[in-house]
Design an enzyme around this catalytic site. Sequence first.
Site, PDB file in Angstrom:
ATOM      1  N   HIS A   1      28.028  40.553  41.279  1.00 12.21           N
ATOM      2  CA  HIS A   1      27.073  39.449  41.310  1.00 12.21           C
ATOM      3  C   HIS A   1      26.159  39.705  42.518  1.00 12.21           C
ATOM      4  O   HIS A   1      26.295  40.686  43.206  1.00 12.21           O
ATOM      5  CB  HIS A   1      27.787  38.113  41.508  1.00 12.21           C
ATOM      6  CG  HIS A   1      28.803  37.784  40.466  1.00 12.21           C
ATOM      7  ND1 HIS A   1      28.459  37.379  39.204  1.00 12.21           N
ATOM      8  CD2 HIS A   1      30.157  37.782  40.498  1.00 12.21           C
ATOM      9  CE1 HIS A   1      29.567  37.127  38.510  1.00 12.21           C
ATOM     10  NE2 HIS A   1      30.609  37.378  39.267  1.00 12.21           N
TER      11      HIS A   1
ATOM     12  N   CYS B   1      30.815  40.637  35.096  1.00 10.32           N
ATOM     13  CA  CYS B   1      32.043  39.868  35.344  1.00 10.32           C
ATOM     14  C   CYS B   1      32.695  39.408  34.033  1.00 10.32           C
ATOM     15  O   CYS B   1      33.150  40.245  33.269  1.00 10.32           O
ATOM     16  CB  CYS B   1      31.728  38.709  36.279  1.00 10.32           C
ATOM     17  SG  CYS B   1      33.177  38.020  37.096  1.00 10.32           S
TER      18      CYS B   1
ATOM     19  N   ARG C   1      42.747  36.461  43.770  1.00  4.96           N
ATOM     20  CA  ARG C   1      41.520  36.895  43.118  1.00  4.96           C
ATOM     21  C   ARG C   1      40.897  38.016  43.945  1.00  4.96           C
ATOM     22  O   ARG C   1      41.155  38.146  45.139  1.00  4.96           O
ATOM     23  CB  ARG C   1      40.522  35.738  43.036  1.00  4.96           C
ATOM     24  CG  ARG C   1      40.936  34.618  42.110  1.00  4.96           C
ATOM     25  CD  ARG C   1      39.933  33.470  42.182  1.00  4.96           C
ATOM     26  NE  ARG C   1      38.649  33.796  41.562  1.00  4.96           N
ATOM     27  CZ  ARG C   1      38.383  33.665  40.265  1.00  4.96           C
ATOM     28  NH1 ARG C   1      39.314  33.212  39.447  1.00  4.96           N
ATOM     29  NH2 ARG C   1      37.199  33.972  39.783  1.00  4.96           N
TER      30      ARG C   1
END
Lengths: 256, 467
Positions: A200, A98, A135
Amino acid sequence: MTSEMPRTIRVVTLYPEVMDVYADRGNLLAVQARCRALGVGVEVIAIGLGDALPSEADLVLIGGGQDREQRRIAPDLAAKGSALRAWADSGTAMLAVCGGFQLFGNFYRTGAGEELPGVGLFDVTTVAPAPGMPRCIGDMLAQSEVPGVGELVGFENHGGRTYLGPQGQPFARVQHGFGNNGDDGTEGAVYREAIGTYLHGSVLPKNPALLDRLILAALRHRYGAEATIERSRDEYAERAHRAAAEVARRKGRPNS
Amino acid sequence: MAGVGIRERGALLLGRGAGEAVRRLGRGGGTALPGLVAGRLAPGLLEACASQLGHGLITVTGTNGKTTTSHLISAAARIAGLHPLHNRSGSNLERGVISTFVGEVDGTGTMPGAADRLGVIELDEAVWPRLLPSLRPRVAVFLNLFRDQLDRYGEVDSVAEGWQRALAAYPFLTTLVLNVDDPSVAALAEGNAAREVIGFGIEDVGVALDGAEHASDARFCVCGATYRYDAVYMGHVGVWRCDACGRARPTPVVSARNIRLGTDSTTFELVVGREVTEVTIPLAGLYSVYNALAAAAGAHALGLPLEATTRALAESGPAFGRQERFALDGRMVRVLLAKNPTGLNEVIRTLLALPDDATLLALLNDGIQDGQDVSWIYDADLERLAEREFRLIVSGDRADDLALRCAVAGLEPRMVERDIAFALNAAIAATPVGGRIEIIATYTAMMAIRGMLATRTGAQPYWESTE
């Protein structure tokens, strides 16, 4: 290298006190647990802001952070750029997740037009989303372009959109989710044994093939190309992988 | 003002009808639906209802402890002779709050007995700025700010920015009740010099942790330097200071001293200004002390007598699904809500005080209210449980993820079973009569298992509960 000789890998974690907002320390925990099962010792060196890098590393881990944290570490990380690139060229295994992945690219351009310098290890650039653009959040399912890694599962949550440059190689192709930018179907980047990803989850515990590949690369960096690891199944990891894949197929944004 | 306009009346009628229909169909409490319907039809309804409250309104927000804190404030208000209006089922999003008011006014929008009423409203931390202009609270309690549901809120920083912006835009709020031990909450006092600020915090370094926990969210001061801690109580909460700019934890007006943590209760000296009272609360864990302090500080800000507060803390038991206890088939079953790393760390600390023969039933769901991203379990220190011999059963929609997290921590679950009802039966079978079952659950898993426990033990479902 005989199997009786104890083997140890050196893991360098970059800014674990800062770039840890999203549970990426699960990646280090998974490396430690897997190495324990394999009988491989793990030496962990945590590098904070302003700390000098050691001369050698077999595996480098960096996680994600908020904009505030990324801005904090960017200059320090860029100053370590040539050392990190030299490590990658020597075959050091790396996992950048990320925000860490973004800063391992050429630069990150913020909403205000400011360019945070990157390490330049991956030929990728990242731009903040235009105002009003959402997002990229959700479960992801992807197929790795790296041999032997196969199907990948995890969860992504990033504002920045990442684009591969002419030298950039994608880590995976997105089946469900957004990946680098939600448009071109690519996810992450790979350079030699270094991997950048938006996954993640934490990503390593539930992607055991990727975990083993990084550990094997670290062992080969330390002990030479003939190093091997025992192939053994991890029932917990496989079940969690299958469960997460099922969720991504059901809930993740389809990528046609 | 008596009642509301014609548009609001129509919205009220339809909203109440929708909630009633849900209850009749046996689909749960229908606590959110009336608000959803009424809020769509008449956006001014909430303000029209809230403005009738004779004693005004207090809001409670923050990541952890909202429901318990507002439950305690509501109890203190009742003991003090007021008639609290409280969204007690933890329905803390906009539509849940509107539903609470819709249920308290008549068909003309008039609230009977409004002169004696005090609003005690817990609000989701991201919703607080949006509802501030309609609710116009007298007092606002801010508990803490931890990483939680990053899939929904984006980033931790943006929540604090939302609070600050709303405070700057609406000058009518008079008193801020702030946790001085949380630097990101304490920072709200800055730029609010015109408001009264009442700080609460812990004054007992004897209950501090040995070092900073992993899930720590405010390492950096607004000036950019790193905070120093003389004591850490949980996460980034403790006795903090910044050597670069001189900012430091303010001295709290309401505090706890000499804290004694038990397995099922906690005793401490409650300090409010110059008054000191010994209090025992029927709740375990340091996080319960913070909730009690927040409630005491909120009650103090409202002007409730200290006697009412101390009685509420001692007598009013757990809130819904928060350390509630049930006697089931001869076993003691306790429900512990844990939905983010700091909350889970606090639950783990509470469990470590138990004898080894307890059964842990850990439930992980990934619904919208739980957080759809289950990564957070890697931020909690499950490794600490590995030194103990608890019987562990893992369940919920993401049981496989939780089982893997446990295995990475060196824990061996006895059973991994997605079906919660099945897992509960297995936990009962594995626990001897007279033993304890500790259920650790995310929000929707807590709702599910609490429903099963209520049915099997004859306890009331929450929408019929009178607290």
